[in-house]
Write an enzyme that holds these catalytic residues in place. Structure first.
Site, PDB file in Angstrom:
ATOM      1  N   ASP A   1       0.846  -1.191   0.000  1.00  0.00           N
ATOM      2  CA  ASP A   1       0.000   0.000   0.000  1.00  0.00           C
ATOM      3  C   ASP A   1       0.888   1.249   0.000  1.00  0.00           C
ATOM      4  OD1 ASP A   1       0.770  -0.989   2.514  1.00  0.00           O
ATOM      5  OD2 ASP A   1      -0.918  -0.077   3.540  1.00  0.00           O
TER       6      ASP A   1
ATOM      7  N   GLU B   1      12.424   1.256   7.709  1.00  0.00           N
ATOM      8  CA  GLU B   1      11.367   0.392   7.159  1.00  0.00           C
ATOM      9  C   GLU B   1      11.654   0.013   5.718  1.00  0.00           C
ATOM     10  OE1 GLU B   1       6.521   0.795   6.558  1.00  0.00           O
ATOM     11  OE2 GLU B   1       7.804   2.562   6.437  1.00  0.00           O
TER      12      GLU B   1
END
Length: 592
Positions: A343, A545
């Site tokens: 996403d 991340e």
């Protein structure tokens, strides 16, 4: 058919659809569409979430969009009952146009809420030691070993347990109670996430923290027992969707390390429940190929057609120019893209510059079906361990059927890749299985096209060689790792971002093939990825991340929030790669 985008960076062309020359596929599926209306299932929301979305919207109006993170406001625990809090909110002084001043809103939040994440309590892992016995014996370079031990120590920083207050007054929290300690990804991701947990576990196993790894699985199983599937994350606003299904892989990895048969028996019923979730209802798609053979595959499909609560203000802005009917469909696609873990990405979009062209529910994803094939193989193995021979044989048969589907539906011999398939999104108004028109493979290049390498059953000698050549020339291999795609759209699952899970699955798949040439290729990619992780850590003291795979030592960017640190799955992949390949005395760790 919709307009698609090319496999090039920063340039927009019409996507070239192609039909596999010898293959015409007809699709039969249950569709969410009927005469343009979204009519699929929707999970009920809660009064608390509805109120927190109102607070989120007011906060945006009051504080402004700079550095605004909407997730904070749906993570706030209440100090008082909802009715008391809501009444106080409604009584706040407002200007003539309904605005609340910064001072008044800050005072209100301080008085009526605890901080986001305060309902998680720090707990030191019971099985953590500063340097476990036998830790990374193949890491000979002292600089690399020092870094690895520092990454290992991050498990302590990311360790939490859910406060008893959540169990006692669940109506005051969006956080869901979990029975065991947790390892969170980090930063804004204050709760457990599903597919992150697989790579966190891989790292914990390298750290010899078997109890912590088992605790994560027990927590996820508790979600299956409560909701029928593993949620995207342990929040009430995630009860409408899952994430890439890797629970069986977690159990399998734990069994390989511990040989704990009792643990396998404890987990097996939940694995069967999750399998049913992904192979029934709106996730299930039946396909008949040109030889009249029927196959059953799966897609992502969220049970939601409203703005995602954690991103409500963002979603409303994105949908602002759509009609009400179009908004419902768009919100479904947003949530389904979130279920995919990607996403967001041009992989799911008809037009790479327009997020509202998401059509995730009209795509059969290669990686999802690879994960489910692995689930079938895992369950077959684990059922045999548990003495459930009949179950084992049933899932072996299911895996054979899905392998045939992979060969028939996803594999593209010309490109040497496994390609997502687009379903023609004509409206279907019945729950009966319905025949679709001809559909096509998406020939754009994404890292997901190579995820089937992770499943040994899928790469015969011929396919392995073709896929390796294709990966080498795909444009995805960059100076600091594998890019998610070739299109620089500004979305976080596109170029130039690289993500730890994608690196690890491709690398490990090449290693598991048994080919020495494939292992050498895997090691080259691993060295690049480890170097960029180390360079960023050396510069900032942080694990990120995602990373910019064009620029060694730079974090990734893009998407709807700032780059996050911590970071669970990044740490896990670093430790897993160092365990597999080690690091020689004389190999430079800094960027070249």
């Amino acid at each position: 058919m919709p307009e698609f985008q090319p496999e090039i960076r920063n340039v927009t062309f019409l996507f070239q659809l192609s039909i596999f020359s010898s293959l015409t596929l007809l699709i039969m599926a249950i569709s969410p569409l009927c005469s343009g209306n979204d009519s699929g299932p929707v999970t009920p929301t809660t009064p608390l979430l509805s109120f927190l979305e109102r607070l989120q919207e007011t906060a945006l109006e009051t504080f402004g969009p700079v550095n605004f993170d909407p997730k904070i406001y749906v993570d706030l625990p209440l100090k008082f009952d909802l009715s008391t809090t809501e009444q106080a909110f409604d009584n706040l002084p407002r200007t003539q146009n309904g605005a609340v001043s910064v001072k008044e809103l800050e005072l209100f939040i301080k008085k009526y809420f605890y901080g986001a994440g305060d309902d998680l309590v720090y707990v030191e892992p019971v099985d953590f030691v500063a340097e476990p016995d036998g830790f990374l014996p193949k890491v000979k370079n002292q600089e690399a070993r020092k870094w690895a031990l520092e990454v290992h120590s991050l498990w302590k920083i990311l360790s939490r347990r859910v406060s008893e207050a959540v169990k006692e007054r669940p109506e005051r929290h969006t956080l869901l109670f979990l029975p065991e300690p947790v390892i969170i990804p980090g930063s804004r991701f204050r709760e457990v996430y599903y597919w992150d947990s697989y790579w966190i576990i891989r790292g914990l196993l390298v750290s010899k923290m078997y109890d912590s790894a088992k605790a994560i699985v027990i927590n996820l199983i508790s979600l299956v027992e409560e909701y029928g599937f593993v949620l995207n994350g342990a929040r009430s606003y995630y009860t409408n969707r899952s994430q890439p299904p890797l629970l069986s892989s977690m159990v399998h990895e734990l069994y390989k390390r511990t040989r704990d048969v009792c643990f396998v028996k404890r987990c097996l019923p939940a694995l069967l429940t999750e399998f049913r979730f992904w192979n029934s209802g709106m996730h299930k798609v039946k396909i008949r190929d040109s030889r009249a053979r029927e196959h059953t595959l799966s897609r992502y499909y969220a049970m939601w057609n409203k703005p995602r609560p954690e991103s409500s203000t963002i979603d409303k802005e994105s949908a602002s120019k759509l009609s009400n009917t179009e908004k419902e469909h768009f919100y479904r696609e947003l949530a389904s893209s979130a279920e995919s873990g990607w996403d967001f990405s041009t992989r799911w979009m008809r037009n790479s510059s327009d997020l509202t062209t998401l059509v995730t529910t009209s795509i059969l994803p290669v990686d999802l079906n690879a994960f489910i094939l692995k689930m079938e193989l895992d369950i077959a193995f684990l059922a045999k361990v548990a003495g459930e021979e009949e179950t084992a044989e049933h899932f072996l048969e299911a895996s054979r059927a899905r392998k045939k589907a992979f060969n028939s539906i996803f594999w593209n011999e010309e490109k040497g890749q496994w390609l997502d398939c687009w379903i023609n999104n004509s409206p279907i108004c019945s729950e009966d299985i319905t025949r679709w028109e001809t559909w096509h493979q998406n020939r754009n290049v994404f890292a997901s096209n190579f995820i089937p390498l992770w499943i040994e059953l899928l790469h015969s000698g011929h396919k392995l060689k073709k896929a390796m050549r294709s990966l080498e020339t795909s444009g995805l291999l960059c100076a600091a790792g594998i890019a998610s795609s070739l299109t620089n759209s500004g979305q976080q699952w596109d170029f130039p971002n690289g993500w730890a899970p994608l690196q690890h699955m491709v690398i490990e798949g090449l290693v598991k093939s048994g080919s020495e040439k494939a292992r050498l290729m895997a090691e080259r990619i691993a060295v690049r990825w480890l170097r960029t992780n180390y360079a960023a850590y050396k510069k900032t003291g942080l694990m990120y991340e995602k990373y910019d795979v064009e620029n060694c030592g730079e974090s990734g960017d893009g998407g709807e929030y700032r780059p996050q640190t911590g970071f669970g799955w990044t740490n896990g992949v670093v430790l897993a790669l160092l365990e597999e390949f080690g690091w020689p005395y004389d190999l430079k760790l800094d960027c070249e």
